[in-house]
Design a protein around this motif. Structure first.
Motif, mmCIF file in Angstrom:
data_model
loop_
_atom_site.group_PDB
_atom_site.id
_atom_site.type_symbol
_atom_site.label_atom_id
_atom_site.label_comp_id
_atom_site.label_asym_id
_atom_site.label_seq_id
_atom_site.Cartn_x
_atom_site.Cartn_y
_atom_site.Cartn_z
ATOM 1 N N ASN A 208 0.827 -1.208 0.000
ATOM 2 C CA ASN A 208 0.000 0.000 0.000
ATOM 3 C C ASN A 208 0.860 1.257 0.000
ATOM 4 O OD1 ASN A 208 -2.419 -1.404 -0.022
ATOM 5 N ND2 ASN A 208 -2.616 -1.407 2.216
ATOM 6 N N ARG A 209 1.883 1.252 0.833
ATOM 7 C CA ARG A 209 2.764 2.415 0.897
ATOM 8 C C ARG A 209 3.504 2.609 -0.427
ATOM 9 N NH1 ARG A 209 8.208 3.070 4.422
ATOM 10 N NH2 ARG A 209 8.665 5.242 3.874
ATOM 11 N N ILE A 210 3.938 1.528 -1.032
ATOM 12 C CA ILE A 210 4.623 1.601 -2.317
ATOM 13 C C ILE A 210 3.673 2.121 -3.397
ATOM 14 C CG2 ILE A 210 5.704 0.227 -4.133
ATOM 15 C CD1 ILE A 210 6.766 -1.614 -1.924
ATOM 16 N N THR A 211 2.436 1.643 -3.375
ATOM 17 C CA THR A 211 1.458 2.069 -4.378
ATOM 18 C C THR A 211 1.135 3.550 -4.233
ATOM 19 O OG1 THR A 211 0.475 -0.152 -4.436
ATOM 20 C CG2 THR A 211 -0.859 1.660 -5.272
ATOM 21 N N GLU A 212 0.939 4.011 -2.996
ATOM 22 C CA GLU A 212 0.653 5.427 -2.765
ATOM 23 C C GLU A 212 1.796 6.313 -3.248
ATOM 24 O OE1 GLU A 212 -0.059 5.544 1.392
ATOM 25 O OE2 GLU A 212 -2.045 4.594 1.261
ATOM 26 N N ALA A 213 3.030 5.892 -2.991
ATOM 27 C CA ALA A 213 4.185 6.657 -3.454
ATOM 28 C C ALA A 213 4.258 6.654 -4.983
ATOM 29 C CB ALA A 213 5.460 6.087 -2.854
ATOM 30 N N SER A 214 3.901 5.542 -5.595
ATOM 31 C CA SER A 214 3.904 5.464 -7.056
ATOM 32 C C SER A 214 2.928 6.466 -7.653
ATOM 33 C CB SER A 214 3.543 4.045 -7.513
ATOM 34 O OG SER A 214 4.486 3.104 -7.060
ATOM 35 N N VAL A 215 1.743 6.563 -7.071
ATOM 36 C CA VAL A 215 0.745 7.521 -7.563
ATOM 37 C C VAL A 215 1.260 8.951 -7.420
ATOM 38 C CG1 VAL A 215 -1.560 8.476 -7.148
ATOM 39 C CG2 VAL A 215 -1.216 5.992 -7.130
ATOM 40 N N ARG A 216 1.897 9.261 -6.295
ATOM 41 C CA ARG A 216 2.437 10.613 -6.105
ATOM 42 C C ARG A 216 3.477 10.945 -7.174
ATOM 43 N NH1 ARG A 216 2.713 9.053 -0.633
ATOM 44 N NH2 ARG A 216 4.991 8.855 -0.760
ATOM 45 N N LEU A 217 4.356 10.000 -7.456
ATOM 46 C CA LEU A 217 5.389 10.246 -8.455
ATOM 47 C C LEU A 217 4.803 10.367 -9.857
ATOM 48 C CD1 LEU A 217 8.439 7.993 -7.470
ATOM 49 C CD2 LEU A 217 8.217 10.470 -7.296
ATOM 50 N N LEU A 218 3.846 9.532 -10.165
ATOM 51 C CA LEU A 218 3.213 9.598 -11.480
ATOM 52 C C LEU A 218 2.495 10.928 -11.673
ATOM 53 C CD1 LEU A 218 1.902 5.937 -11.620
ATOM 54 C CD2 LEU A 218 3.502 6.947 -13.256
ATOM 55 N N ASP A 219 1.830 11.408 -10.632
ATOM 56 C CA ASP A 219 1.159 12.705 -10.708
ATOM 57 C C ASP A 219 2.165 13.838 -10.873
ATOM 58 O OD1 ASP A 219 -1.368 11.622 -10.453
ATOM 59 O OD2 ASP A 219 -1.521 11.992 -8.298
ATOM 60 N N ALA A 220 3.281 13.741 -10.179
ATOM 61 C CA ALA A 220 4.258 14.829 -10.167
ATOM 62 C C ALA A 220 5.138 14.845 -11.413
ATOM 63 C CB ALA A 220 5.134 14.730 -8.919
ATOM 64 N N ASP A 221 5.593 13.674 -11.843
ATOM 65 C CA ASP A 221 6.605 13.612 -12.898
ATOM 66 C C ASP A 221 6.108 13.022 -14.212
ATOM 67 O OD1 ASP A 221 8.381 14.635 -11.027
ATOM 68 O OD2 ASP A 221 9.129 12.659 -10.443
ATOM 69 N N GLY A 222 4.971 12.339 -14.178
ATOM 70 C CA GLY A 222 4.472 11.721 -15.388
ATOM 71 C C GLY A 222 4.977 10.305 -15.584
ATOM 72 N N LEU A 223 4.378 9.614 -16.529
ATOM 73 C CA LEU A 223 4.674 8.206 -16.772
ATOM 74 C C LEU A 223 6.082 8.007 -17.318
ATOM 75 C CD1 LEU A 223 3.575 5.314 -16.831
ATOM 76 C CD2 LEU A 223 2.616 5.799 -19.091
ATOM 77 N N ALA A 224 6.534 8.896 -18.201
ATOM 78 C CA ALA A 224 7.827 8.716 -18.855
ATOM 79 C C ALA A 224 8.995 8.746 -17.875
ATOM 80 C CB ALA A 224 8.023 9.776 -19.928
ATOM 81 N N LYS A 225 8.870 9.490 -16.796
ATOM 82 C CA LYS A 225 9.964 9.641 -15.844
ATOM 83 C C LYS A 225 9.863 8.685 -14.658
ATOM 84 C CE LYS A 225 10.873 14.529 -16.816
ATOM 85 N NZ LYS A 225 10.961 15.899 -16.240
ATOM 86 N N PHE A 226 8.809 7.909 -14.606
ATOM 87 C CA PHE A 226 8.631 7.001 -13.478
ATOM 88 C C PHE A 226 9.639 5.871 -13.549
ATOM 89 C CE2 PHE A 226 6.659 3.276 -11.466
ATOM 90 C CZ PHE A 226 6.387 3.810 -10.210
ATOM 91 N N SER A 227 10.316 5.591 -12.456
ATOM 92 C CA SER A 227 11.302 4.515 -12.426
ATOM 93 C C SER A 227 11.389 3.940 -11.021
ATOM 94 C CB SER A 227 12.682 5.033 -12.852
ATOM 95 O OG SER A 227 13.226 5.881 -11.858
ATOM 96 N N MET A 228 11.955 2.758 -10.927
ATOM 97 C CA MET A 228 12.136 2.129 -9.628
ATOM 98 C C MET A 228 13.106 2.933 -8.763
ATOM 99 S SD MET A 228 10.130 -0.479 -9.730
ATOM 100 C CE MET A 228 10.455 -2.043 -8.910
ATOM 101 N N ARG A 229 14.120 3.517 -9.394
ATOM 102 C CA ARG A 229 15.068 4.314 -8.616
ATOM 103 C C ARG A 229 14.397 5.551 -8.007
ATOM 104 N NH1 ARG A 229 18.109 2.085 -12.482
ATOM 105 N NH2 ARG A 229 20.123 1.183 -11.952
#
Length: 294
Positions: free
Chosen positions: A74-95
């Motif tokens: 859940n915590r990982i998923t919530e952080a993923s949504v925050r990053l996707l909202d902030a940076d977009g899909l193209a910049k999303f990465s595991m790092r």
């Protein structure tokens, strides 16, 4: 010759095997090139591993006692949504995600097998934001409410659009949304063979409308101008080209006729009227076929 940076890029999508569990990079085993997210090796070589929701096996790593403290899906998923909202899909990465959570990138593979898994989890999680329609309302009002909620979701999270067309999208929240849509379409009284067509007409329209609206808004935000300023600049550029004068004059007439002083007001009028047309079409087909609501 493979550089060290290339090796690091591969590791981002493919966790190293766990020597104690005997597992490879995924519950079903194996990875391939051509991730749906465009970020290195992923699922392509294993057709059975097409969705995180179809994988009912245990995670590939079994040493749960060594997983990072305070970290869970859940915590990982919530952080993923925050990053996707902030940076977009193209910049999303595991790092980037690992840095957001202040853990190592390899720590994430205790909970997911691939980056695609994370994208699927993030995609399904935001569908929980769609408000259920009122149960005591007539189907046209319920349809309008659900369509508006879906449109707002697409505008709020513009990365949803490409993912919804890439993954199976069969998580629990997505399925609740699908059930709500089907429940409304059943209530229209259309014959069974027409119901999927009506569903597609409404929600493919909303998908397209919300996708364009979301990207236009994001473009304006990135440019640091309002939607009205962007529209005025674009129209001014077009008006300066004589060979487009006829098109511009007709467009000006259309916009004046539909009313609204701002881009958002004009867009809202179009959305409401388009939904009214779709509702009227459903009612017309129902009446012509002599069907009634269940």
């Amino acid at each position: 010759m493979v550089s060290e940076s290339d090796r690091e890029s591969d590791r981002e999508s493919v966790p190293e095997p766990d020597p104690e569990s005997g597992a490879g990079t995924g519950s079903v085993g194996g990875t391939g090139a051509g991730s749906a997210s465009g970020d290195g090796p992923d699922r392509e070589s294993n057709a059975a591993r097409t969705s995180v929701w179809l994988d009912r096996l245990a995670p590939s790593r079994s040493r749960r006692s060594e997983s990072p403290a305070g970290l869970d899906r859940n915590r990982i998923t919530e952080a993923s949504v925050r990053l996707l909202d902030a940076d977009g899909l193209a910049k999303f990465s595991m790092r980037r995600l690992a840095a957001e959570l202040d853990v190592t990138a390899m720590s994430l593979y205790w909970y997911v097998d691939t980056k695609d898994d994370l994208l699927e989890l993030a995609l399904d999680s935001v569908y929980a934001e769609i408000a259920p329609p009122r149960e005591d309302a007539d189907w046209p009002d319920r349809l309008r409410e659900l369509a508006r909620s879906y449109r707002e979701l697409l505008v709020r999270h513009i990365w949803i659009s490409p993912l919804a067309g890439t993954f199976l999208n069969i998580g629990p929240n997505s399925m609740l949304f699908s059930y709500a849509v089907q429940d409304i379409v059943r209530a229209t009284g259309l014959p069974l063979e027409r119901q999927t067509g009506a569903l597609s007409a409404v929600f493919q329209f909303v998908y397209g409308f919300g996708t364009v609206e979301g990207h236009f808004k994001a473009r304006c935000d990135a440019a640091g101008i309002t939607q009205d300023e962007y529209h005025q600049q674009a129209m001014g550029t077009i008006r300066a080209q004589p060979h487009l004068r006829k098109i511009v004059d007709y467009s000006d007439g259309l916009m004046a006729a539909r009313g609204g002083d701002t881009v958002e007001e004009m867009r809202e009028r179009d959305f409401v009227f388009a939904l009214d047309l779709l509702v009227a079409g459903i009612e017309a087909v129902r009446d012509r076929t002599g069907s009634t609501a269940p």
